[in-house]
Design an enzyme around this catalytic site. Structure first.
Site, PDB file in Angstrom:
ATOM      1  N   TRP A 130       0.633   3.167  -6.155  1.00 29.14           N
ATOM      2  CA  TRP A 130       1.870   3.899  -6.183  1.00 29.14           C
ATOM      3  C   TRP A 130       2.434   4.440  -5.053  1.00 29.14           C
ATOM      4  O   TRP A 130       3.283   4.767  -4.605  1.00 29.14           O
ATOM      5  CB  TRP A 130       1.392   5.044  -6.990  1.00 29.14           C
ATOM      6  CG  TRP A 130       0.288   5.842  -6.763  1.00 29.14           C
ATOM      7  CD1 TRP A 130      -1.094   5.639  -7.228  1.00 29.14           C
ATOM      8  CD2 TRP A 130      -0.022   6.484  -5.586  1.00 29.14           C
ATOM      9  NE1 TRP A 130      -2.132   6.228  -6.523  1.00 29.14           N
ATOM     10  CE2 TRP A 130      -1.554   6.870  -5.666  1.00 29.14           C
ATOM     11  CE3 TRP A 130       0.684   7.387  -4.458  1.00 29.14           C
ATOM     12  CZ2 TRP A 130      -1.983   7.847  -4.672  1.00 29.14           C
ATOM     13  CZ3 TRP A 130       0.164   8.242  -3.618  1.00 29.14           C
ATOM     14  CH2 TRP A 130      -1.126   8.144  -3.830  1.00 29.14           C
ATOM     15  N   ASN A 131       1.522   4.361  -3.961  1.00 29.03           N
ATOM     16  CA  ASN A 131       1.844   5.351  -2.384  1.00 29.03           C
ATOM     17  C   ASN A 131       2.991   4.706  -1.656  1.00 29.03           C
ATOM     18  O   ASN A 131       3.684   5.388  -1.258  1.00 29.03           O
ATOM     19  CB  ASN A 131       0.466   5.284  -1.682  1.00 29.03           C
ATOM     20  CG  ASN A 131       0.060   4.042  -1.313  1.00 29.03           C
ATOM     21  OD1 ASN A 131       0.118   2.965  -2.073  1.00 29.03           O
ATOM     22  ND2 ASN A 131      -0.771   3.789  -0.239  1.00 29.03           N
ATOM     23  N   HIS A 155       2.377  -2.675 -12.008  1.00 34.51           N
ATOM     24  CA  HIS A 155       2.237  -1.594 -10.948  1.00 34.51           C
ATOM     25  C   HIS A 155       1.712  -0.313 -11.445  1.00 34.51           C
ATOM     26  O   HIS A 155       1.259  -0.356 -12.488  1.00 34.51           O
ATOM     27  CB  HIS A 155       4.012  -1.114 -10.836  1.00 34.51           C
ATOM     28  CG  HIS A 155       4.380  -0.839  -9.110  1.00 34.51           C
ATOM     29  ND1 HIS A 155       3.235  -0.328  -8.367  1.00 34.51           N
ATOM     30  CD2 HIS A 155       5.324  -0.786  -8.686  1.00 34.51           C
ATOM     31  CE1 HIS A 155       3.691   0.069  -7.310  1.00 34.51           C
ATOM     32  NE2 HIS A 155       5.176  -0.041  -7.597  1.00 34.51           N
ATOM     33  N   GLU A 228      -6.248  -5.841  -0.613  1.00 32.13           N
ATOM     34  CA  GLU A 228      -6.114  -4.879   0.457  1.00 32.13           C
ATOM     35  C   GLU A 228      -6.669  -3.402  -0.018  1.00 32.13           C
ATOM     36  O   GLU A 228      -5.953  -2.963  -0.891  1.00 32.13           O
ATOM     37  CB  GLU A 228      -4.627  -4.612   0.654  1.00 32.13           C
ATOM     38  CG  GLU A 228      -4.536  -4.077   1.964  1.00 32.13           C
ATOM     39  CD  GLU A 228      -4.103  -2.685   1.978  1.00 32.13           C
ATOM     40  OE1 GLU A 228      -5.095  -1.617   2.040  1.00 32.13           O
ATOM     41  OE2 GLU A 228      -2.966  -2.191   1.706  1.00 32.13           O
ATOM     42  N   CYS A 262      -3.076   3.969   3.289  1.00 32.69           N
ATOM     43  CA  CYS A 262      -4.398   3.341   3.486  1.00 32.69           C
ATOM     44  C   CYS A 262      -4.980   3.184   4.757  1.00 32.69           C
ATOM     45  O   CYS A 262      -5.928   3.530   5.193  1.00 32.69           O
ATOM     46  CB  CYS A 262      -4.765   1.847   2.824  1.00 32.69           C
ATOM     47  SG  CYS A 262      -4.388   1.760   1.028  1.00 32.69           S
ATOM     48  N   GLU A 359     -13.179   8.553   1.952  1.00 30.15           N
ATOM     49  CA  GLU A 359     -11.806   8.223   2.291  1.00 30.15           C
ATOM     50  C   GLU A 359     -11.261   9.633   1.684  1.00 30.15           C
ATOM     51  O   GLU A 359     -11.199   9.869   0.373  1.00 30.15           O
ATOM     52  CB  GLU A 359     -11.114   7.028   1.895  1.00 30.15           C
ATOM     53  CG  GLU A 359      -9.764   7.006   2.005  1.00 30.15           C
ATOM     54  CD  GLU A 359      -8.904   5.691   1.597  1.00 30.15           C
ATOM     55  OE1 GLU A 359      -7.898   5.326   1.893  1.00 30.15           O
ATOM     56  OE2 GLU A 359      -9.942   5.007   0.674  1.00 30.15           O
TER      57      GLU A 359
END
Length: 461
Positions: A130-131, A155, A228, A262, A359
């Site tokens: 979503w980012n 998505h 990724e 990311c 993270e």
């Protein structure tokens, strides 16, 4: 899984969408497979006309696309417009360069002649986050449609309107039905898609947990994947860095997209001799950021994408402090409607603190002091992630030396500008494998075939 638009600026539910039933999913997969049989026969020029038309449509409707992203995941409107424009740039880049990237390559055997030629895999299954609700899609759609593949795409559940708008874009650009298909499906249906023999490759951008699950499932089916995943990028500041130029990159690198990137700068590793001065200026700059409606161009800090994302981040910060980290600023939700997090700095993070490994996907800075360049490199490498990183210095040769020593897929010297369609994007370790963008991105899901011609007698039996 639910597909619903909730405005993170105020918590209002905008729209809800039903998942596809199994019959609808089967029809979509059959249509994609049928489309591939025709699409792979088209010329590069025919494909390029459609891909370039999609890029032009994105540019002529920048605000329409951007406002959907702002409404659904809270991206500040100027950042959303920038994402739409960059997505169009990616589509144009592959429309222009795909044929050259996939041209036959002549080889030079001792006898006869030989070359390598490429052909598309077929139907690809893409799972996207979503980012960056358009950029992530453009990164796979541009190269893979130009390569002759077709895409079925799951998505993220919180950006269904963006997903539907991007699918409509391809219809409006003249792509045949089945070339790009948005799927509102469950996790269980996703697993069945990976198992389906019509699916020839799987591309994921997402979490480490999602990567392990999807790569494992694809591996059981012997299907090529690209992954990724997350990142915890180091932002290394050497003692000769120009802080007037470094601080703005530090703010942008951590706070762009409300820190939900990311390859954002997440671990700030600063030489001790300059650390106090850097921290003073960095803290002052972060304090200038003001939360507000992301639709307002004056807003400098938008909300997190969802309430769940905010709750998770607050929990991580509390856990870091409970394990001995010092909270230099922030650490709480903003006292206003919506899913807003204060800009936050954590220091004194020891290796046994969960924050040392985690993270932080939001506006949280992890700050570390080191005595010298070697310690900075060692700390940067003391991570399960290896996506990107940056180093700031007045000596480019020194910067290149540090960049060479850091174990990541990407390093940037005196910048963090990864927004270039010609530059390959991807990481190593828990940040995944494979590359998107650049000349490497289009190579991920094509068969590279050797063809050799030689007039030779067979060896004796």
């Amino acid at each position: 899984m639910a597909y619903e638009s909730i405005n993170p600026n105020n918590g209002n539910v905008l729209k809800r969408f039903d998942e596809l039933n199994d019959a609808q999913l089967e029809k979509a997969l059959a249509t994609a497979e049928s489309c591939f049989q025709q699409w792979k026969q088209t010329t590069y020029a025919q494909r390029a006309a459609i891909v370039a038309k999609a890029a032009a449509l994105m540019r002529s409707h920048v605000d329409d696309f951007a406002k959907l992203a702002t409404l659904e995941m809270g991206k500040r409107i100027d950042e959303a417009r920038g994402e739409v424009k960059f997505s169009a740039d990616i589509l144009d880049y592959y429309a222009e360069h795909a044929e050259k990237f996939l041209a036959p390559t002549k080889l030079h055997p001792k006898v006869g002649e030989a070359h390598m030629e490429t052909s598309p895999f077929g139907v690809l299954f893409c799972v996207e986050p979503w980012n960056f609700p358009y950029y992530q899609l453009a990164r796979v759609a541009g190269p893979q449609l130009m390569a002759g593949n077709v895409l079925v795409v799951k998505h993220a559940g919180c950006v269904p309107q963006c997903a539907i708008a991007f699918e409509k874009l391809w219809h409006d650009a003249g792509a045949p039905k089945g070339a790009y298909t948005n799927l509102l499906i469950s996790h269980e249906q996703s697993e069945r898609i990976i198992d389906d023999p019509r699916i020839q490759g799987v591309a994921l951008t997402g979490s480490v947990a999602a990567g392990r699950s999807i790569a494992s499932r694809a591996g059981q089916n012997l299907k090529k994947t690209s992954m990724e995943l997350g990142g915890s990028d180091a932002f290394i500041v050497l003692d000769d860095a120009d802080l007037e130029k470094t601080i703005p990159w530090a703010v942008w690198g951590r706070m762009y997209n409300a820190g939900q990137t990311c390859c954002a700068a997440k671990r700030f590793i600063v030489l001790d001799s300059i650390a106090d001065k850097f921290l003073e200026k960095f803290k002052a700059a972060l304090q200038e950021l003001k939360p507000g409606d992301p639709m307002d161009p004056k807003t400098t800090l938008g909300p997190l994408s969802t309430e769940a994302a905010l709750v998770q981040l607050l929990k991580q910060v509390d856990e870091a402090v409970a394990h001995g980290a010092k909270l230099l600023m922030g650490g709480k939700r903003v006292d206003r409607p919506g899913s807003f997090m204060q800009t936050t700095i954590l220091t004194d993070i020891k290796p046994d603190n969960p924050a040392f490994r985690d993270e932080f996907f939001g506006p949280v800075v992890s700050f570390f002091r080191v005595k010298d360049e070697a310690e900075a490199i060692a700390l940067a490498n003391n991570s399960a992630f290896g996506l990107g990183g940056s180093v700031f210095t007045g000596d480019v040769a020194r910067g290149k030396r540090v960049a060479n020593g850091v174990e990541t897929g990407m390093m940037f010297i005196n910048n963090i500008d990864w927004s270039d369609a010609s530059l390959p994007f991807g990481g190593i370790k828990d940040s995944g494998y494979g590359r998107e963008l650049g000349n490497m991105g289009i190579q991920e899901f094509v068969n590279t075939k050797l063809v050799r011609t030689a007039h030779l007698d067979a060896p004796a039996a």
